[in-house]
Motif scaffolding. Structure first.
Motif, PDB file in Angstrom:
ATOM      1  N   MET A  56     -28.517   2.769   9.788  1.00  0.00           N
ATOM      2  CA  MET A  56     -29.516   1.747   9.526  1.00  0.00           C
ATOM      3  C   MET A  56     -30.603   1.790  10.594  1.00  0.00           C
ATOM      4  O   MET A  56     -30.337   1.473  11.747  1.00  0.00           O
ATOM      5  CB  MET A  56     -28.885   0.349   9.486  1.00  0.00           C
ATOM      6  N   PRO A  57     -31.822   2.180  10.238  1.00  0.00           N
ATOM      7  CA  PRO A  57     -32.931   2.055  11.167  1.00  0.00           C
ATOM      8  C   PRO A  57     -33.388   0.601  11.181  1.00  0.00           C
ATOM      9  O   PRO A  57     -33.386  -0.070  10.143  1.00  0.00           O
ATOM     10  CB  PRO A  57     -33.994   2.969  10.556  1.00  0.00           C
ATOM     11  N   LEU A  58     -33.786   0.117  12.342  1.00  0.00           N
ATOM     12  CA  LEU A  58     -34.137  -1.299  12.458  1.00  0.00           C
ATOM     13  C   LEU A  58     -35.421  -1.463  13.258  1.00  0.00           C
ATOM     14  O   LEU A  58     -35.529  -0.948  14.378  1.00  0.00           O
ATOM     15  CB  LEU A  58     -33.001  -2.059  13.141  1.00  0.00           C
ATOM     16  N   ALA A 108     -35.016   7.263  14.227  1.00  0.00           N
ATOM     17  CA  ALA A 108     -33.912   6.298  14.249  1.00  0.00           C
ATOM     18  C   ALA A 108     -32.754   6.781  13.381  1.00  0.00           C
ATOM     19  O   ALA A 108     -31.582   6.728  13.785  1.00  0.00           O
ATOM     20  CB  ALA A 108     -34.407   4.932  13.771  1.00  0.00           C
ATOM     21  N   ARG A 109     -33.058   7.273  12.181  1.00  0.00           N
ATOM     22  CA  ARG A 109     -31.992   7.790  11.305  1.00  0.00           C
ATOM     23  C   ARG A 109     -31.307   8.994  11.946  1.00  0.00           C
ATOM     24  O   ARG A 109     -30.080   9.139  11.885  1.00  0.00           O
ATOM     25  CB  ARG A 109     -32.583   8.207   9.951  1.00  0.00           C
ATOM     26  N   ASN A 110     -32.094   9.875  12.566  1.00  0.00           N
ATOM     27  CA  ASN A 110     -31.527  11.068  13.184  1.00  0.00           C
ATOM     28  C   ASN A 110     -30.610  10.720  14.351  1.00  0.00           C
ATOM     29  O   ASN A 110     -29.551  11.339  14.521  1.00  0.00           O
ATOM     30  CB  ASN A 110     -32.640  12.007  13.655  1.00  0.00           C
ATOM     31  N   HIS A 111     -30.990   9.746  15.151  1.00  0.00           N
ATOM     32  CA  HIS A 111     -30.135   9.328  16.266  1.00  0.00           C
ATOM     33  C   HIS A 111     -28.796   8.802  15.751  1.00  0.00           C
ATOM     34  O   HIS A 111     -27.746   9.080  16.328  1.00  0.00           O
ATOM     35  CB  HIS A 111     -30.839   8.256  17.091  1.00  0.00           C
ATOM     36  N   ALA A 112     -28.852   8.043  14.670  1.00  0.00           N
ATOM     37  CA  ALA A 112     -27.613   7.525  14.083  1.00  0.00           C
ATOM     38  C   ALA A 112     -26.763   8.657  13.499  1.00  0.00           C
ATOM     39  O   ALA A 112     -25.539   8.663  13.639  1.00  0.00           O
ATOM     40  CB  ALA A 112     -27.944   6.494  13.004  1.00  0.00           C
ATOM     41  N   LEU A 113     -27.428   9.614  12.853  1.00  0.00           N
ATOM     42  CA  LEU A 113     -26.705  10.751  12.279  1.00  0.00           C
ATOM     43  C   LEU A 113     -25.943  11.540  13.341  1.00  0.00           C
ATOM     44  O   LEU A 113     -24.828  12.021  13.104  1.00  0.00           O
ATOM     45  CB  LEU A 113     -27.672  11.687  11.548  1.00  0.00           C
ATOM     46  N   GLU A 114     -26.542  11.679  14.516  1.00  0.00           N
ATOM     47  CA  GLU A 114     -25.899  12.427  15.585  1.00  0.00           C
ATOM     48  C   GLU A 114     -24.587  11.770  16.019  1.00  0.00           C
ATOM     49  O   GLU A 114     -23.677  12.444  16.505  1.00  0.00           O
ATOM     50  CB  GLU A 114     -26.841  12.542  16.784  1.00  0.00           C
ATOM     51  N   LEU A 115     -24.473  10.470  15.846  1.00  0.00           N
ATOM     52  CA  LEU A 115     -23.293   9.736  16.296  1.00  0.00           C
ATOM     53  C   LEU A 115     -22.281   9.489  15.180  1.00  0.00           C
ATOM     54  O   LEU A 115     -21.173   9.022  15.445  1.00  0.00           O
ATOM     55  CB  LEU A 115     -23.718   8.393  16.889  1.00  0.00           C
ATOM     56  N   ALA A 116     -22.662   9.789  13.938  1.00  0.00           N
ATOM     57  CA  ALA A 116     -21.789   9.492  12.798  1.00  0.00           C
ATOM     58  C   ALA A 116     -20.525  10.342  12.819  1.00  0.00           C
ATOM     59  O   ALA A 116     -20.573  11.548  13.037  1.00  0.00           O
ATOM     60  CB  ALA A 116     -22.553   9.711  11.493  1.00  0.00           C
ATOM     61  N   ASN A 117     -19.393   9.711  12.578  1.00  0.00           N
ATOM     62  CA  ASN A 117     -18.098  10.392  12.600  1.00  0.00           C
ATOM     63  C   ASN A 117     -17.491  10.600  11.220  1.00  0.00           C
ATOM     64  O   ASN A 117     -16.529  11.340  11.075  1.00  0.00           O
ATOM     65  CB  ASN A 117     -17.105   9.571  13.433  1.00  0.00           C
ATOM     66  N   GLY A 118     -18.042   9.953  10.212  1.00  0.00           N
ATOM     67  CA  GLY A 118     -17.418   9.981   8.899  1.00  0.00           C
ATOM     68  C   GLY A 118     -17.622  11.270   8.132  1.00  0.00           C
ATOM     69  O   GLY A 118     -18.484  12.095   8.456  1.00  0.00           O
ATOM     70  N   SER A 119     -16.818  11.452   7.085  1.00  0.00           N
ATOM     71  CA  SER A 119     -16.947  12.612   6.198  1.00  0.00           C
ATOM     72  C   SER A 119     -18.087  12.431   5.203  1.00  0.00           C
ATOM     73  O   SER A 119     -18.556  13.403   4.609  1.00  0.00           O
ATOM     74  CB  SER A 119     -15.640  12.826   5.430  1.00  0.00           C
ATOM     75  N   TYR A 120     -18.508  11.175   5.024  1.00  0.00           N
ATOM     76  CA  TYR A 120     -19.589  10.867   4.096  1.00  0.00           C
ATOM     77  C   TYR A 120     -20.632   9.999   4.794  1.00  0.00           C
ATOM     78  O   TYR A 120     -20.309   9.254   5.728  1.00  0.00           O
ATOM     79  CB  TYR A 120     -19.066  10.148   2.849  1.00  0.00           C
ATOM     80  N   ARG A 135     -32.096  17.383   9.182  1.00  0.00           N
ATOM     81  CA  ARG A 135     -32.470  16.093   9.742  1.00  0.00           C
ATOM     82  C   ARG A 135     -33.780  15.609   9.129  1.00  0.00           C
ATOM     83  O   ARG A 135     -34.541  16.377   8.527  1.00  0.00           O
ATOM     84  CB  ARG A 135     -32.624  16.178  11.268  1.00  0.00           C
ATOM     85  N   PHE A 136     -34.054  14.331   9.278  1.00  0.00           N
ATOM     86  CA  PHE A 136     -35.320  13.761   8.837  1.00  0.00           C
ATOM     87  C   PHE A 136     -36.426  14.266   9.759  1.00  0.00           C
ATOM     88  O   PHE A 136     -36.265  14.273  10.982  1.00  0.00           O
ATOM     89  CB  PHE A 136     -35.268  12.232   8.869  1.00  0.00           C
ATOM     90  N   ARG A 137     -37.522  14.690   9.181  1.00  0.00           N
ATOM     91  CA  ARG A 137     -38.633  15.234   9.957  1.00  0.00           C
ATOM     92  C   ARG A 137     -39.521  14.110  10.475  1.00  0.00           C
ATOM     93  O   ARG A 137     -40.145  13.390   9.699  1.00  0.00           O
ATOM     94  CB  ARG A 137     -39.447  16.202   9.103  1.00  0.00           C
ATOM     95  N   ALA A 138     -39.555  13.964  11.786  1.00  0.00           N
ATOM     96  CA  ALA A 138     -40.334  12.893  12.398  1.00  0.00           C
ATOM     97  C   ALA A 138     -41.829  13.067  12.160  1.00  0.00           C
ATOM     98  O   ALA A 138     -42.591  12.091  12.199  1.00  0.00           O
ATOM     99  CB  ALA A 138     -40.045  12.825  13.894  1.00  0.00           C
ATOM    100  N   ASP A 139     -42.259  14.303  11.884  1.00  0.00           N
ATOM    101  CA  ASP A 139     -43.678  14.561  11.649  1.00  0.00           C
ATOM    102  C   ASP A 139     -44.055  14.473  10.175  1.00  0.00           C
ATOM    103  O   ASP A 139     -45.212  14.700   9.817  1.00  0.00           O
ATOM    104  CB  ASP A 139     -44.064  15.940  12.190  1.00  0.00           C
ATOM    105  N   SER A 140     -43.096  14.147   9.326  1.00  0.00           N
ATOM    106  CA  SER A 140     -43.361  14.088   7.885  1.00  0.00           C
ATOM    107  C   SER A 140     -44.029  12.777   7.510  1.00  0.00           C
ATOM    108  O   SER A 140     -43.755  11.722   8.090  1.00  0.00           O
ATOM    109  CB  SER A 140     -42.057  14.240   7.098  1.00  0.00           C
ATOM    110  N   LYS A 141     -44.900  12.839   6.505  1.00  0.00           N
ATOM    111  CA  LYS A 141     -45.547  11.639   5.989  1.00  0.00           C
ATOM    112  C   LYS A 141     -44.606  10.809   5.121  1.00  0.00           C
ATOM    113  O   LYS A 141     -44.746   9.599   5.021  1.00  0.00           O
ATOM    114  CB  LYS A 141     -46.793  12.024   5.184  1.00  0.00           C
TER     115      LYS A 141
END
Length: 240
Positions: free
Chosen positions: A1-3, A66-78, A155-161
């Motif tokens: 969740m990005p906030l 924000a999404r990428n930072h969370a993805l790096e820490l995610a432990n789940g299979s889904y 990963r989500f591209r930070a430079d993407s529109k």
């Protein structure tokens, strides 16, 4: 969740995860330097449930980071993505988990659109492919549920529109198709002044996505942009 600055809705969003019938989950919230009380609200919720983990960007960096930072820490299979003003129905995780085990490693569900003057349902198609979403996407972060193995290093591209659209495109290049779950399992809140409601600005962004980010020539980009616009008019015809 990005906030970021969502103190009005974030509690409802987080509690929609807490109240899931499927209990074996983790919620990683990445605060992007909110200037309201959003961070304090989710930190208080974190103290009440050890499945909630709150992190914070050092500087305001945008949704993709924000999404990428969370993805790096995610432990789940889904992995699922929930924005801080949207909500899951209580059986979202349970139903999506059952559905994905019978279908492709990338699934998405039908959902409600809650606008200021309307509440409508968006019924998703049975399949989504790379070529199909180029003409108009049926995918939104709220509705998707996917295998961590499929995501891999993408990963989500930070430079993407339009970072979520490009992210989905990259994933769909890896597989034949994503599968649509017809069950309505979530609610997407449409805020009147959100960036997704600014159609003129969004058209310009989508042109850049097609022509610059995805690398299509001028004629192909124009074709896909026209298809995207027609699809959008039809998709949001009942949203007011």
């Amino acid at each position: 969740m990005p906030l970021y600055n969502c103190e009005k809705y974030v509690s409802e969003s987080v509690l929609s995860v807490v109240n899931q019938t499927y209990k074996d989950w983790e919620l990683i919230i990445c605060d992007d330097c909110s200037t309201d009380n959003s961070y304090e609200i989710v930190k208080s919720l974190e103290k009440k449930d050890n499945r909630i983990h709150v992190i914070k960007n050092d500087v305001n960096s945008g949704t993709a980071t924000a999404r990428n930072h969370a993805l790096e820490l995610a432990n789940g299979s889904y992995v699922a993505f929930l924005d801080s003003d949207d909500t899951y129905d209580e059986r979202f995780l349970e139903n999506q988990l059952i559905f994905i085990k019978k279908h492709s490693p990338f699934v998405f569900c039908s959902f409600r659109r809650k606008a200021s003057k309307s509440l409508s349902v968006y019924n998703v198609p049975k399949k989504a492919t790379y070529k199909k979403i180029l003409k108009g996407s049926c995918l939104t972060p709220l509705s998707v549920f996917m295998s961590r193995d499929l995501i891999g290093e993408t990963r989500f591209r930070a430079d993407s529109k339009v970072e979520d659209f490009v992210f989905f495109c990259e994933l769909l290049k890896k597989i034949k198709n994503a599968d649509g779950n017809p069950k309505v399992l979530a609610t997407y809140r449409i805020v009147q002044n959100s960036k997704s409601r600014n159609k003129k600005a969004l058209i310009k962004k989508m042109w850049i996505v097609y022509h610059k980010e995805l690398g299509f020539n001028i004629f192909t980009s124009a074709f896909y942009l026209f298809c995207w616009a027609v699809h959008g008019l039809y998709k949001y015809r009942n949203v007011k």
